[in-house]
Design an enzyme around this catalytic site. Structure first.
Site, PDB file in Angstrom:
ATOM      1  N   HIS A 110     -10.659   3.671  -0.042  1.00  0.00           N
ATOM      2  CA  HIS A 110     -11.107   3.714  -1.442  1.00  0.00           C
ATOM      3  C   HIS A 110     -10.923   2.546  -2.016  1.00  0.00           C
ATOM      4  O   HIS A 110     -11.709   2.256  -3.083  1.00  0.00           O
ATOM      5  CB  HIS A 110     -10.597   5.019  -2.175  1.00  0.00           C
ATOM      6  N   ASP A 127      -7.172   7.354   4.804  1.00  0.00           N
ATOM      7  CA  ASP A 127      -7.691   6.485   3.617  1.00  0.00           C
ATOM      8  C   ASP A 127      -7.252   4.910   3.808  1.00  0.00           C
ATOM      9  O   ASP A 127      -6.324   4.295   3.371  1.00  0.00           O
ATOM     10  CB  ASP A 127      -6.958   6.924   2.483  1.00  0.00           C
ATOM     11  N   SER A 146      -2.447   1.879  -4.987  1.00  0.00           N
ATOM     12  CA  SER A 146      -3.214   2.303  -3.739  1.00  0.00           C
ATOM     13  C   SER A 146      -3.324   1.121  -2.869  1.00  0.00           C
ATOM     14  O   SER A 146      -3.684  -0.182  -3.143  1.00  0.00           O
ATOM     15  CB  SER A 146      -4.363   2.798  -4.079  1.00  0.00           C
TER      16      SER A 146
HETATM   17  N1  ARG Z   1      -6.662   9.466  -6.405  1.00  0.00           N
HETATM   18  C1  ARG Z   1      -6.494   8.062  -5.762  1.00  0.00           C
HETATM   19  C2  ARG Z   1      -6.496   6.951  -6.673  1.00  0.00           C
HETATM   20  O1  ARG Z   1      -6.051   7.219  -7.841  1.00  0.00           O
HETATM   21  C3  ARG Z   1      -7.670   8.136  -4.890  1.00  0.00           C
HETATM   22  C4  ARG Z   1      -8.866   8.099  -5.247  1.00  0.00           C
HETATM   23  C5  ARG Z   1     -10.077   7.810  -4.556  1.00  0.00           C
HETATM   24  N2  ARG Z   1     -10.724   9.105  -3.825  1.00  0.00           N
HETATM   25  C6  ARG Z   1     -11.374   9.694  -4.248  1.00  0.00           C
HETATM   26  N3  ARG Z   1     -11.908  10.792  -3.504  1.00  0.00           N
HETATM   27  N4  ARG Z   1     -11.990   9.771  -5.437  1.00  0.00           N
HETATM   28  O2  ARG Z   1      -7.119   6.046  -6.587  1.00  0.00           O
HETATM   29  N1  ASP Z   2      -4.894   6.401  -5.940  1.00  0.00           N
HETATM   30  C1  ASP Z   2      -4.194   5.618  -6.954  1.00  0.00           C
HETATM   31  C2  ASP Z   2      -4.797   4.009  -6.660  1.00  0.00           C
HETATM   32  O1  ASP Z   2      -5.816   4.039  -6.307  1.00  0.00           O
HETATM   33  C3  ASP Z   2      -2.646   5.771  -6.833  1.00  0.00           C
HETATM   34  C4  ASP Z   2      -2.219   6.597  -7.601  1.00  0.00           C
HETATM   35  O2  ASP Z   2      -2.661   6.493  -8.632  1.00  0.00           O
HETATM   36  O3  ASP Z   2      -1.202   7.220  -7.271  1.00  0.00           O
HETATM   37  O4  ASP Z   2      -3.968   3.414  -6.898  1.00  0.00           O
END
Ligand code: ARG
Ligand code: ASP
Length: 720
Positions: free
Chosen positions: A88, A224, A656
């Site tokens: 991502h 990921d 991330s």
């Molecule tokens: N929650 C994670 C972060 O804040 C991963 C986001 C990417 N994945 C998604 N399905 N949008 O960045």
């Molecule tokens: N998914 C988040 C990021 O892209 C990480 C988090 O917020 O835990 O940095």
């Protein structure tokens, strides 16, 4: 058993338990670990020293970690500058190289040799060379009683001097940031490489498996990851993109461990966490979850439903809107988790209790009482004053962000203002740059989708914002369209000159003065100008005034907490996109009564979730085949393929792509998310349920090696 333990021993156990309760909270500065954390880290099982993590005289772990484009973290995993980060995090780059014919997002991408590695203009990787504490020099001219503005200007002057004179090489940069709400300042000497090429990415059905349904959720089964490579000039120094650049020879590359981890094993995550606010007063926490999160969720709910409807029907829109949808959905979901998490863990009640404690201790000490009495009450008061303005700000910014016609309008206004500042003679040159900068935007724009979002969001905005905040000009336009989002939007999208690149070009092709005067006649720009004026006149001014008072008091309150509560709590600075280390233990958790979550997931779980043809839960045929044959090579354990695991590392957005390291500092996984119940860790970390989610490095390598057959990359790595 407990009752048979002798009392002194029991006390010791309790002390250790109490200490563990906060042992895993915190995002620590790497250069301060030896003084603050090393002992505790070793107590938790770490086998290396603080100077193996941060050392300015020899290669150390910090030399393998980069800020990836300023929004994620990545790490160097080979002597040829190979970078590992999340899928991502690489998503935008992968999307830009994708088309319907060559859909790397859908099918994955593997450069079979160096010449196939793809450049990504604008993407960069920044290393931290050195971190210095410059607090004393930065605050040298600050005098008691200065206004916020005066204070900032004497500090800025000092920082400027420091920047000019700091010791660094010509290709290095300097960055200074405030910490602990401006009570301390640190300087970072950095090295930024701007030739970062895409090397590999799995198909989205692996890299984004579970997509938005599983996002922020445990148990998780997402691979990921994506891979890039840093290229440097022949001298090894940063250089702009050139086909003659060579792979970077890093100061330090991580060693990879294939051994995995067990429950309670020590883990550590290094990276660039973006922003946390752990030291807010209770009133602010309450406002964040009950008012501001709720406002943003409200707007995004509506926008996302519309985009989802179109994406499911239309393949072209799916590609165009995939990254935007993911971006918008990400925080929408996070805020909902945060609202629920604070409630479920009684976050506000705990803050109030902490504040009681603080008050008692503070008032019992005459020096503190003299300095800090009343600070917390005033702060809470200012927070309650700022609430309606902050809410209006959030509705306004969500409106302009989600209705892209308004985003374009806003960018056009900024562009015309820039021309005004630089002189109208510059108009033609600047116009070409502006049009070029808008080109990528229109590639991913569909006016029909945007129209429907506009209908819904203008209705919500007009209902949620008291009329006096939206302003007279907005009220007038709203009235002209029967106070109805659909009537308004039908007209905007039929008549505006901003809905396509051709129309925009024709609009700005006219002389500067004509364009400026037509800003009040084109229906979209007229509305954007009206809303912007309403916002500036009625919201942002009072907001800034109250915010200045809050900043000032928040800084004093931070210092007060550090003075008064230091025996109860260890203080780490809030995240501010600088390099941090967090450490914890591999462990499951109990999200709700009678439910326990284990800390590991396996490929079996991918197959349990498999829905053939589904856009979130499809599984590639090749992966199913490997699963059926249990063909996991050296990456499997006892006939199973580990996929993800969780631990109690305190991470946030920006972390991330951060490496998960074991007790020896070896790479065991890649951080990419947190659990739903624990997203409130940004305002209120609770070690009982806050967990970070990592993809196991063995799953990453299994995909590269067995699934994609890209063994040239495996050959570069140092495996253990
Ligand atoms: N929650 C994670 C972060 O804040 C991963 C986001 C990417 N994945 C998604 N399905 N949008 O960045
Ligand atoms: N998914 C988040 C990021 O892209 C990480 C988090 O917020 O835990 O940095």
């Amino acid at each position: 058993m407990l009752q048979r333990i002798a009392k002194p021993v029991l006390l010791l156990v309790l002390l250790v338990l109490a200490r563990q309760a906060y042992a895993t909270e915190g995002m620590w500065l790497p250069q301060l670990l030896s003084g603050l954390n090393e002992k505790e880290m070793k107590g938790m099982g770490m086998k290396i020293t603080a100077s193996d993590i941060y050392n300015i005289n020899k290669g150390s772990l910090k030399d393998a970690i980069v800020s990836f484009g300023g929004f994620c973290t990545a790490e160097v995993i080979s002597e040829q500058g190979l970078l590992l980060t999340n899928h991502h995090c690489g998503y935008d780059a992968i999307q830009k190289h994708s088309s319907l014919q060559n859909n790397f997002l859908e099918n994955g991408f593997w450069a079979k040799s160096a010449v196939e590695e793809l450049p990504n203009p604008g993407l960069f990787a920044t290393f931290i060379v050195r971190i210095d504490d410059i607090t004393k020099a930065a605050l040298q001219d600050v005098k008691p009683g200065m206004s916020e503005k005066e204070r900032q200007s004497v500090i800025d002057r000092r920082l400027n001097d420091i920047k000019q004179t700091v010791r660094r090489e010509s290709w290095q940069d300097v960055m200074i940031k405030p910490f602990y709400e401006g009570n301390q300042y640190f300087l970072f000497v950095t090295e930024t490489y701007r030739d970062v090429r895409l090397v590999g990415a799995p198909p989205s059905s692996i890299g984004k498996f579970g997509s938005d349904t599983d996002n922020w959720v445990w148990p998780r089964h997402t691979g990921d990851f994506s891979m890039f490579r840093i290229y440097a000039g022949k001298d090894g120094r940063p250089a702009p993109y050139s086909k003659d650049n060579v792979p970077l020879k890093p100061k330090y590359a991580l060693t990879i461990s294939l051994k995995g981890v067990k429950q309670n094993d020590f883990t550590m995550v290094m990276g660039f966490p973006g922003r946390t606010t752990e030291y807010l007063p209770s009133e602010a926490v309450k406002q964040t979850v009950e008012v501001l999160d709720a406002a943003k969720v409200d707007m995004r709910d509506a926008a996302l439903k519309i985009i989802d409807g179109y994406m499911r029907k239309d393949q072209q829109i799916k590609i165009q809107y995939a990254a935007k949808y993911a971006g918008t959905a990400n925080y929408w979901k996070k805020w909902m988790g945060e609202m629920q998490g604070v409630k479920q863990t009684n976050g506000i009640g705990k803050k109030l209790q902490y504040e009681d404690n603080y008050r008692q201790l503070m008032e019992a000490n005459p020096v503190w009482k003299q300095k800090y009495s009343g600070v917390l009450d005033s702060l809470n008061l200012y927070y309650s004053q700022i609430q309606p303005y902050a809410q209006a700000r959030d509705y306004y910014s969500e409106l302009v962000k989600n209705v892209e016609l308004f985003t374009v309008g806003d960018r056009l206004i900024t562009f015309l203002n820039d021309v005004h500042e630089r002189g109208e003679g510059q108009y033609e040159t600047m116009r070409e740059q502006f049009l070029a900068s808008m080109q990528p935007f229109y590639q991913n724009y569909n006016a029909k989708v945007d129209h429907d979002i506009c209908v819904s969001l203008t209705n919500l905005y007009a209902k949620a914002i008291p009329a006096r905040y939206a302003g007279n000009e907005f009220a007038q336009i709203w009235q002209e369209h029967n106070r109805d989002g659909r009537t308004l939007s039908d007209k905007l999208y039929a008549l505006s000159g901003l809905t396509s690149p051709e129309k925009l070009k024709a609009f700005v092709q006219q002389p500067y003065n004509t364009v400026v005067s037509q800003m009040w006649t084109d229906p979209a720009t007229r509305l954007v100008m009206a809303m912007r004026k309403g916002f500036v006149d009625n919201v942002s001014k009072p907001l800034a005034d109250i915010q200045a008072n809050i900043n000032n008091l928040q800084r004093t309150y931070m210092q007060a907490q550090m003075d008064v509560m230091s025996s109860k709590k260890a203080f780490y600075p809030d995240a501010n996109s600088t390099l941090r280390v967090t450490y914890g233990k591999v462990d499951g958790y109990n999200p709700r009564d009678a439910i326990h979550y284990d800390f590991y997931t396996y490929l079996d779980g991918v197959m349990e979730k498999y829905v053939p043809g589904d856009y979130e839960f499809d599984v590639p045929a090749r992966l199913i085949e490997l699963y059926k044959k249990k063909d996991y090579g050296r990456y499997g354990v006892n006939g199973k393929m580990p996929v993800c695991f969780i631990a109690s590392n305190h991470t946030t957005g920006g972390n991330s792509g951060s490496p998960a390291l074991d007790a020896h500092g070896h790479l065991i996984g890649l951080n990419f998310d947190r659990t739903w119940e624990g997203t409130m860790s940004d305002i209120n970390f609770d070690p009982a349920i806050c967990r970070n989610i990592m993809v196991d490095i063995r799953y990453v390598l299994f995909i590269v090696d067995k699934y994609a057959g890209c063994t040239r990359l495996i050959d570069e790595l140092k495996l253990q």
